[in-house]
Write an enzyme that holds these catalytic residues in place. Structure first.
Site, PDB file in Angstrom:
ATOM      1  CG  HIS A  78     -16.864  50.525 -40.729  1.00  0.00           C
ATOM      2  ND1 HIS A  78     -17.040  50.354 -39.536  1.00  0.00           N
ATOM      3  CD2 HIS A  78     -17.182  49.552 -41.615  1.00  0.00           C
ATOM      4  CE1 HIS A  78     -17.445  49.160 -39.646  1.00  0.00           C
ATOM      5  NE2 HIS A  78     -17.487  48.578 -40.830  1.00  0.00           N
ATOM      6  CD  GLU A  79     -18.664  50.244 -44.903  1.00  0.00           C
ATOM      7  OE1 GLU A  79     -18.089  49.151 -45.435  1.00  0.00           O
ATOM      8  OE2 GLU A  79     -19.349  50.209 -43.942  1.00  0.00           O
ATOM      9  CG  HIS A  82     -14.779  46.406 -44.280  1.00  0.00           C
ATOM     10  ND1 HIS A  82     -14.666  45.241 -43.281  1.00  0.00           N
ATOM     11  CD2 HIS A  82     -15.781  47.175 -43.597  1.00  0.00           C
ATOM     12  CE1 HIS A  82     -15.477  45.589 -42.234  1.00  0.00           C
ATOM     13  NE2 HIS A  82     -16.124  46.512 -42.532  1.00  0.00           N
TER      14      HIS A  82
END
Length: 179
Positions: A78-79, A82
């Protein structure tokens, strides 16, 4: 730090690096090398920061410790997604928009905006509350909102529509609203 915690942090760093290398090969672009920290607390599992001064990923060490498999398979992609989405598609994309979702699909991870980890009470910071009032009741604003008021921001009551004023409501015991 225990040996198990050290091993988990090392695995999280390695997983982050593997995903960045995978993205570099796939998108044929150099990805930023982020500073990886384990200093998040409270309910947030991770945070990606992209700034002119450098790129950073922050992880919640307690949630990593409590949910190692899910954390490695969900939060880390998820991170990292980004950072990849920002690098590949530009800075004007939505944080969890189509571009980010495409990177998550490429990583083979679910494109979920929020984690579903159990968070222990008392792990986050407790903010002081400040009494504000309107025509109908007393509200309890956090220190963050109180400081914004001191800098000129105004809040209004959703019930009566009046602007909130500092101090408890005169003659009212006060039932703090959820602000």
């Amino acid at each position: 730090m225990s040996e198990a915690d050290f091993a988990l942090r090392h695995e999280a760093i390695e997983q982050s690096r593997r995903l960045l290398q995978l993205a570099e090969r796939h998108y044929r672009r150099t990805m930023p090398t982020p500073e990886i920290r384990f200093d998040l607390r409270g309910q947030a599992a991770g945070q990606a920061r992209i700034a002119p001064t450098g790129t950073q990923i922050r992880y919640n060490r307690q949630l990593l410790h409590d949910n190692p498999t899910e954390f490695l398979n969900q939060t880390i992609p998820h991170e990292v997604a980004h950072l990849v989405a920002y690098r590949v598609f530009g800075r004007r994309i939505r944080p969890h928009g189509r571009e980010w979702q495409a990177v998550m699909a490429f990583f083979g991870a679910p494109a979920q905006r929020c984690h579903r980890f159990a968070v222990k009470r008392g792990t986050g910071r407790q903010l002081a509350r400040h009494a504000y009032h309107c025509a109908c009741r007393t509200h309890a604003l956090t220190s963050i909102r109180h400081n914004r008021v001191l800098r000129g921001r105004r809040y209004y009551c959703r019930t009566c529509g009046q602007w909130l004023r500092p101090g408890a409501h005169p003659g009212m015991a006060g039932t703090p609203a959820d602000d």
